[in-house]
Motif scaffolding. Sequence first.
Motif, short mmCIF file in Angstrom:
data_model
loop_
_atom_site.label_atom_id
_atom_site.label_comp_id
_atom_site.label_asym_id
_atom_site.label_seq_id
_atom_site.Cartn_x
_atom_site.Cartn_y
_atom_site.Cartn_z
N TRP A 113 0.83 -1.20 0.00
CA TRP A 113 0.00 0.00 0.00
C TRP A 113 0.87 1.25 0.00
CZ3 TRP A 113 -5.30 -0.56 -0.15
CH2 TRP A 113 -5.82 -1.80 0.23
N GLU A 114 0.36 2.30 -0.63
CA GLU A 114 0.96 3.63 -0.51
C GLU A 114 -0.02 4.54 0.20
OE1 GLU A 114 3.34 5.86 -3.74
OE2 GLU A 114 1.38 6.88 -3.72
N LEU A 115 0.45 5.24 1.22
CA LEU A 115 -0.38 6.15 1.99
C LEU A 115 0.18 7.55 1.84
CD1 LEU A 115 -0.49 3.23 3.37
CD2 LEU A 115 -1.27 4.42 5.40
N ARG A 116 -0.59 8.47 1.27
CA ARG A 116 -0.16 9.86 1.14
C ARG A 116 -0.81 10.67 2.24
NH1 ARG A 116 -2.43 11.61 -3.47
NH2 ARG A 116 -3.74 13.19 -2.49
N LEU A 117 0.03 11.27 3.07
CA LEU A 117 -0.45 12.03 4.23
C LEU A 117 -0.21 13.51 3.98
CD1 LEU A 117 1.05 9.77 7.07
CD2 LEU A 117 -1.08 9.48 5.80
N ASP A 118 -1.18 14.18 3.39
CA ASP A 118 -1.06 15.61 3.15
C ASP A 118 -1.10 16.36 4.47
OD1 ASP A 118 -0.94 15.92 0.22
OD2 ASP A 118 -2.91 14.97 0.26
N ALA A 153 -2.12 -4.47 15.55
CA ALA A 153 -1.88 -4.07 14.16
C ALA A 153 -0.42 -4.26 13.75
CB ALA A 153 -2.27 -2.61 13.96
N ARG A 154 0.47 -4.49 14.72
CA ARG A 154 1.90 -4.57 14.42
C ARG A 154 2.31 -5.91 13.80
NH1 ARG A 154 5.83 -4.90 12.49
NH2 ARG A 154 7.96 -4.30 13.08
N ALA A 155 1.72 -7.01 14.29
CA ALA A 155 2.19 -8.34 13.88
C ALA A 155 2.02 -8.58 12.39
CB ALA A 155 1.46 -9.41 14.68
N ALA A 156 1.00 -8.01 11.77
CA ALA A 156 0.73 -8.27 10.36
C ALA A 156 1.60 -7.43 9.43
CB ALA A 156 -0.74 -8.01 10.05
N VAL A 157 2.27 -6.42 9.96
CA VAL A 157 3.04 -5.50 9.12
C VAL A 157 4.42 -6.09 8.85
CG1 VAL A 157 4.07 -3.20 8.95
CG2 VAL A 157 1.78 -3.49 9.93
N ALA A 158 4.68 -6.43 7.58
CA ALA A 158 5.98 -6.97 7.19
C ALA A 158 7.00 -5.86 6.94
CB ALA A 158 5.83 -7.83 5.93
N ASP A 159 6.52 -4.70 6.53
CA ASP A 159 7.44 -3.58 6.25
C ASP A 159 6.65 -2.28 6.27
OD1 ASP A 159 10.06 -2.54 5.54
OD2 ASP A 159 9.21 -2.10 3.58
N LEU A 160 7.22 -1.25 6.86
CA LEU A 160 6.63 0.09 6.88
C LEU A 160 7.76 1.09 6.77
CD1 LEU A 160 4.22 2.01 7.20
CD2 LEU A 160 4.52 1.84 9.68
N GLN A 161 7.70 1.94 5.74
CA GLN A 161 8.74 2.92 5.50
C GLN A 161 8.13 4.29 5.22
OE1 GLN A 161 11.66 1.79 2.50
NE2 GLN A 161 11.13 -0.37 2.74
N ALA A 162 8.84 5.33 5.60
CA ALA A 162 8.48 6.69 5.23
C ALA A 162 9.39 7.10 4.07
CB ALA A 162 8.66 7.64 6.40
N LEU A 163 8.80 7.42 2.93
CA LEU A 163 9.57 7.76 1.73
C LEU A 163 9.66 9.27 1.58
CD1 LEU A 163 7.92 5.24 -0.77
CD2 LEU A 163 9.85 4.84 0.78
N PRO A 174 3.46 20.55 3.43
CA PRO A 174 4.19 19.28 3.65
C PRO A 174 3.34 18.07 3.26
CG PRO A 174 3.41 20.18 5.74
CD PRO A 174 3.14 21.22 4.70
N CYS A 175 4.01 17.01 2.90
CA CYS A 175 3.33 15.77 2.51
C CYS A 175 4.26 14.61 2.80
CB CYS A 175 2.95 15.80 1.04
SG CYS A 175 2.19 14.27 0.44
N ALA A 176 3.77 13.64 3.55
CA ALA A 176 4.54 12.44 3.84
C ALA A 176 3.98 11.27 3.04
CB ALA A 176 4.51 12.13 5.33
N ILE A 177 4.88 10.42 2.56
CA ILE A 177 4.49 9.23 1.81
C ILE A 177 4.95 8.00 2.58
CG2 ILE A 177 4.65 7.99 -0.38
CD1 ILE A 177 3.33 10.67 -0.71
N LEU A 178 4.02 7.10 2.88
CA LEU A 178 4.36 5.85 3.55
C LEU A 178 4.18 4.69 2.59
CD1 LEU A 178 2.59 6.26 7.03
CD2 LEU A 178 4.82 7.13 6.28
N ARG A 179 5.08 3.71 2.66
CA ARG A 179 4.97 2.47 1.90
C ARG A 179 4.79 1.33 2.91
NH1 ARG A 179 6.81 1.20 -3.20
NH2 ARG A 179 6.29 3.38 -3.59
N LEU A 180 3.69 0.59 2.76
CA LEU A 180 3.30 -0.42 3.73
C LEU A 180 3.15 -1.77 3.05
CD1 LEU A 180 1.96 -1.40 6.48
CD2 LEU A 180 -0.20 -0.54 5.52
#
Length: 259
Positions: A113-118, A153-163, A174-180
């Motif tokens: 997933w990609e999460l855009r946090l404006d 919610a933590r156990a199912a997350v294989a990877d979470l990064q802030a790009l 500002p805008c943050a992009i997360l890759r989940l």
Amino acid sequence: MQRIRLRYTKRGRLRFTSHRDFQRAFERALRRSEVPMAYSAGFTPHPKVSYANAAPTGTGSEAEFLEIALTEARDPDLLRQLLDSSLPDGLDITDAVEARTSGLAERLTASVWELRLDGVDPDEARSAVDAFNAAESVEVQRKAKNGIRTFDARAAVADLQALDPPADRPGDKPCAILRLVVRHVTPAVRPDDVLSGLRAVADLAPPVPAAVTRLAQGLFDEESGTVTDPLAPDREAAPTAHPAVAAAVATAPEGTGSA
């Protein structure tokens, strides 16, 4: 007689269509395209269409999957083009393969997933991601039919990064992009659950709802940490030419198609 697996998207404003909305639109496209569908038995026959792990309403997706059963063989790519032209822009059929292996649903074990946090500073998002990843468990709550449900919610997350946000992004806000990357477990952990977890561990609260898009879903490779294409096994098992095409070539008069 033949099963075809399709990949489709939900883009732009069409991300707000519900799964029922898509079902209705897709069945109309099947009729308009005169697809020779197989039907179920019983008093109310319906087209044999199997949907797999549909994205929640309001989220975009580049990787939704379904399977249809036909009574006559069709070339998968020509079928894809016909259906795509019969659907509204945003609901796009992007891939089609003949089902030559079993268990499509069993291959959908994780999503990217990609999460855009404006309105969220990238450094603030990065600190929140670090806190989430460092936690052994992150309990969140979700309203269910039987009341409020609490789960990790933590156990199912294989990877979470802030790009880093795109350099050419317009505007000065500002805008943050997360890759989940999240595994498909029970109960299902959705992107909004991870956002709730970020709020719980680091008080990260975007001022506007996140724009969420599923980029991929498929089999999760534990060794590489990647999500593989679920249609790849069918594509690899296919002959060099589709059976209908091969049969047409075999029965063509000698000299047909020569320059």
